[in-house]
Each structure stands twice: as structure tokens, then as C-alpha cells.
Design a protein around this motif. Structure first.
Motif, PDB file in Angstrom:
ATOM      1  N   HIS A  20      -1.994  34.198 -46.183  1.00 21.04           N
ATOM      2  CA  HIS A  20      -0.904  33.352 -46.665  1.00 21.04           C
ATOM      3  C   HIS A  20      -1.313  31.892 -46.524  1.00 21.04           C
ATOM      4  O   HIS A  20      -1.391  31.368 -45.426  1.00 21.04           O
ATOM      5  CB  HIS A  20       0.377  33.622 -45.868  1.00 21.04           C
ATOM      6  CG  HIS A  20       0.965  34.949 -46.143  1.00 21.04           C
ATOM      7  ND1 HIS A  20       1.824  35.161 -47.196  1.00 21.04           N
ATOM      8  CD2 HIS A  20       0.797  36.143 -45.549  1.00 21.04           C
ATOM      9  CE1 HIS A  20       2.182  36.423 -47.224  1.00 21.04           C
ATOM     10  NE2 HIS A  20       1.568  37.057 -46.230  1.00 21.04           N
ATOM     11  N   PHE A  21      -1.613  31.284 -47.663  1.00 24.31           N
ATOM     12  CA  PHE A  21      -1.979  29.876 -47.698  1.00 24.31           C
ATOM     13  C   PHE A  21      -0.734  29.043 -47.986  1.00 24.31           C
ATOM     14  O   PHE A  21       0.236  29.543 -48.548  1.00 24.31           O
ATOM     15  CB  PHE A  21      -3.017  29.626 -48.793  1.00 24.31           C
ATOM     16  CG  PHE A  21      -4.257  30.453 -48.659  1.00 24.31           C
ATOM     17  CD1 PHE A  21      -5.138  30.229 -47.605  1.00 24.31           C
ATOM     18  CD2 PHE A  21      -4.554  31.454 -49.558  1.00 24.31           C
ATOM     19  CE1 PHE A  21      -6.291  30.984 -47.472  1.00 24.31           C
ATOM     20  CE2 PHE A  21      -5.699  32.220 -49.437  1.00 24.31           C
ATOM     21  CZ  PHE A  21      -6.569  31.978 -48.385  1.00 24.31           C
ATOM     22  N   ARG A  51      10.526  39.018 -51.120  1.00 22.90           N
ATOM     23  CA  ARG A  51      11.659  39.798 -50.596  1.00 22.90           C
ATOM     24  C   ARG A  51      11.571  40.001 -49.087  1.00 22.90           C
ATOM     25  O   ARG A  51      12.544  40.390 -48.456  1.00 22.90           O
ATOM     26  CB  ARG A  51      11.745  41.152 -51.292  1.00 22.90           C
ATOM     27  CG  ARG A  51      12.215  41.026 -52.715  1.00 22.90           C
ATOM     28  CD  ARG A  51      12.634  42.314 -53.332  1.00 22.90           C
ATOM     29  NE  ARG A  51      11.922  43.461 -52.769  1.00 22.90           N
ATOM     30  CZ  ARG A  51      12.212  44.711 -53.027  1.00 22.90           C
ATOM     31  NH1 ARG A  51      13.174  45.017 -53.836  1.00 22.90           N
ATOM     32  NH2 ARG A  51      11.518  45.695 -52.493  1.00 22.90           N
ATOM     33  N   HIS A  52      10.406  39.718 -48.519  1.00 24.24           N
ATOM     34  CA  HIS A  52      10.226  39.880 -47.074  1.00 24.24           C
ATOM     35  C   HIS A  52      11.200  39.005 -46.289  1.00 24.24           C
ATOM     36  O   HIS A  52      11.579  39.356 -45.169  1.00 24.24           O
ATOM     37  CB  HIS A  52       8.778  39.568 -46.680  1.00 24.24           C
ATOM     38  CG  HIS A  52       8.476  39.840 -45.253  1.00 24.24           C
ATOM     39  ND1 HIS A  52       8.433  41.112 -44.726  1.00 24.24           N
ATOM     40  CD2 HIS A  52       8.218  39.002 -44.204  1.00 24.24           C
ATOM     41  CE1 HIS A  52       8.153  41.057 -43.440  1.00 24.24           C
ATOM     42  NE2 HIS A  52       8.016  39.775 -43.110  1.00 24.24           N
ATOM     43  N   SER A  57      15.310  38.038 -41.953  1.00 24.28           N
ATOM     44  CA  SER A  57      16.665  37.626 -41.560  1.00 24.28           C
ATOM     45  C   SER A  57      17.376  38.708 -40.747  1.00 24.28           C
ATOM     46  O   SER A  57      18.245  38.400 -39.946  1.00 24.28           O
ATOM     47  CB  SER A  57      17.491  37.252 -42.791  1.00 24.28           C
ATOM     48  OG  SER A  57      17.787  38.390 -43.569  1.00 24.28           O
ATOM     49  N   LYS A  58      16.969  39.962 -40.910  1.00 26.64           N
ATOM     50  CA  LYS A  58      17.564  41.070 -40.161  1.00 26.64           C
ATOM     51  C   LYS A  58      16.803  41.370 -38.875  1.00 26.64           C
ATOM     52  O   LYS A  58      17.354  41.943 -37.947  1.00 26.64           O
ATOM     53  CB  LYS A  58      17.595  42.328 -41.033  1.00 26.64           C
ATOM     54  CG  LYS A  58      18.502  42.186 -42.242  1.00 26.64           C
ATOM     55  CD  LYS A  58      18.373  43.385 -43.145  1.00 26.64           C
ATOM     56  CE  LYS A  58      19.135  43.122 -44.441  1.00 26.64           C
ATOM     57  NZ  LYS A  58      18.797  44.062 -45.483  1.00 26.64           N
ATOM     58  N   ASN A  59      15.502  41.015 -38.846  1.00 27.34           N
ATOM     59  CA  ASN A  59      14.653  41.347 -37.703  1.00 27.34           C
ATOM     60  C   ASN A  59      13.477  40.378 -37.645  1.00 27.34           C
ATOM     61  O   ASN A  59      12.469  40.589 -38.316  1.00 27.34           O
ATOM     62  CB  ASN A  59      14.146  42.792 -37.812  1.00 27.34           C
ATOM     63  CG  ASN A  59      13.148  43.139 -36.732  1.00 27.34           C
ATOM     64  OD1 ASN A  59      13.009  42.451 -35.725  1.00 27.34           O
ATOM     65  ND2 ASN A  59      12.418  44.225 -36.943  1.00 27.34           N
ATOM     66  N   PRO A  65       5.298  34.803 -42.680  1.00 23.67           N
ATOM     67  CA  PRO A  65       5.712  33.423 -42.939  1.00 23.67           C
ATOM     68  C   PRO A  65       7.228  33.312 -43.118  1.00 23.67           C
ATOM     69  O   PRO A  65       7.871  34.221 -43.629  1.00 23.67           O
ATOM     70  CB  PRO A  65       5.006  33.081 -44.248  1.00 23.67           C
ATOM     71  CG  PRO A  65       3.849  34.014 -44.323  1.00 23.67           C
ATOM     72  CD  PRO A  65       4.331  35.275 -43.663  1.00 23.67           C
ATOM     73  N   LYS A  66       7.746  32.204 -42.682  1.00 25.48           N
ATOM     74  CA  LYS A  66       9.187  31.952 -42.821  1.00 25.48           C
ATOM     75  C   LYS A  66       9.473  30.971 -43.957  1.00 25.48           C
ATOM     76  O   LYS A  66      10.575  30.521 -44.143  1.00 25.48           O
ATOM     77  CB  LYS A  66       9.735  31.422 -41.508  1.00 25.48           C
ATOM     78  CG  LYS A  66       9.378  32.316 -40.333  1.00 25.48           C
ATOM     79  CD  LYS A  66      10.538  32.792 -39.569  1.00 25.48           C
ATOM     80  CE  LYS A  66      10.241  33.664 -38.385  1.00 25.48           C
ATOM     81  NZ  LYS A  66       9.117  34.517 -38.373  1.00 25.48           N
TER      82      LYS A  66
END
Length: 115
Positions: A20-21, A51-52, A57-59, A65-66
């Protein structure tokens, strides 16, 4: 952007596994790596999908990455590797059990393409 220098067509396979860049360079990196892959070579790619964020948000223990822009969509992969034969391209829910920081359900993009 970090400069990478290899020879044109040097590699038979390039694997990008959770690479993840930052959003402003991720497509540039993909296009740069394309130059290092020989004709007929393979890209193997797996990374968190956009969609991750729903899963995070649930776990939060699922990790990843956020930043939504650092995550991937199928359309981005098709665009970044437009000159590739798609062998596999899917968005999939997976169960992570990888140490302290990646546990739970998440969403990934998987891509295998032939140049």
C-alpha cells in the motif's frame, strides 16, 4: 518518490502483497514496475480493497491502512494494468489471523495478470 533502478524486462514475476503506497504515487509505482516486467511476465497482487474500511470500522484489529485513498478498487487495478491479460481479478472477503495486528474479516483485491 523513491527511485528504483532495475533493467527493463528484468523480471519474470513481480508480486505486490499488501504493498500500500501513498495515494499520490500508487499508480505511478504500478506503471514503473510494469517497465521491469518482461513481456509474458506475471503480476501477482493482493491488497486491501476500499471496502476494507467497513471492516476496520467494526474491528480495528483487522489492520490495514486507515486512508481510503491508499486502498484499492477493481477499476484502479484495471486502469493501472490495462495492457495485461487478466488471469484473476476479484474482490473477496477473507479471514485474517496473522499475529497481533491483522485479525478478523477483511476485504481484499486479488489480481494475477500476464503482460
Amino acid at each position: 518518490m523513491q527511485q528504483i533502478s532495475f533493467n527493463t524486462g528484468q523480471f519474470d514475476v513481480i508480486a505486490l502483497i499488501y504493498a500500500h503506497f501513498p495515494a499520490n504515487i500508487k499508480s505511478l509505482y504500478h506503471k514503473m514496475l510494469n517497465n521491469y516486467l518482461r513481456k509474458g511476465g506475471l503480476i501477482i497482487f493482493e491488497a486491501f480493497s476500499k471496502r476494507h474500511m467497513d471492516y476496520v470500522s467494526k474491528n480495528e484489529k483487522v489492520g490495514g491502512p486507515k486512508d481510503l485513498e491508499s486502498l484499492f478498487s477493481i477499476d484502479e487495478i484495471k486502469s493501472d494494468f490495462a495492457n495485461y491479460e487478466i488471469i484473476e481479478l476479484e474482490e473477496k472477503e477473507i479471514e485474517l489471523n496473522e499475529g497481533l495486528y491483522h485479525n478478523g474479516k477483511g476485504s481484499v483485491i486479488r489480481f494475477v495478470g500476464r503482460k
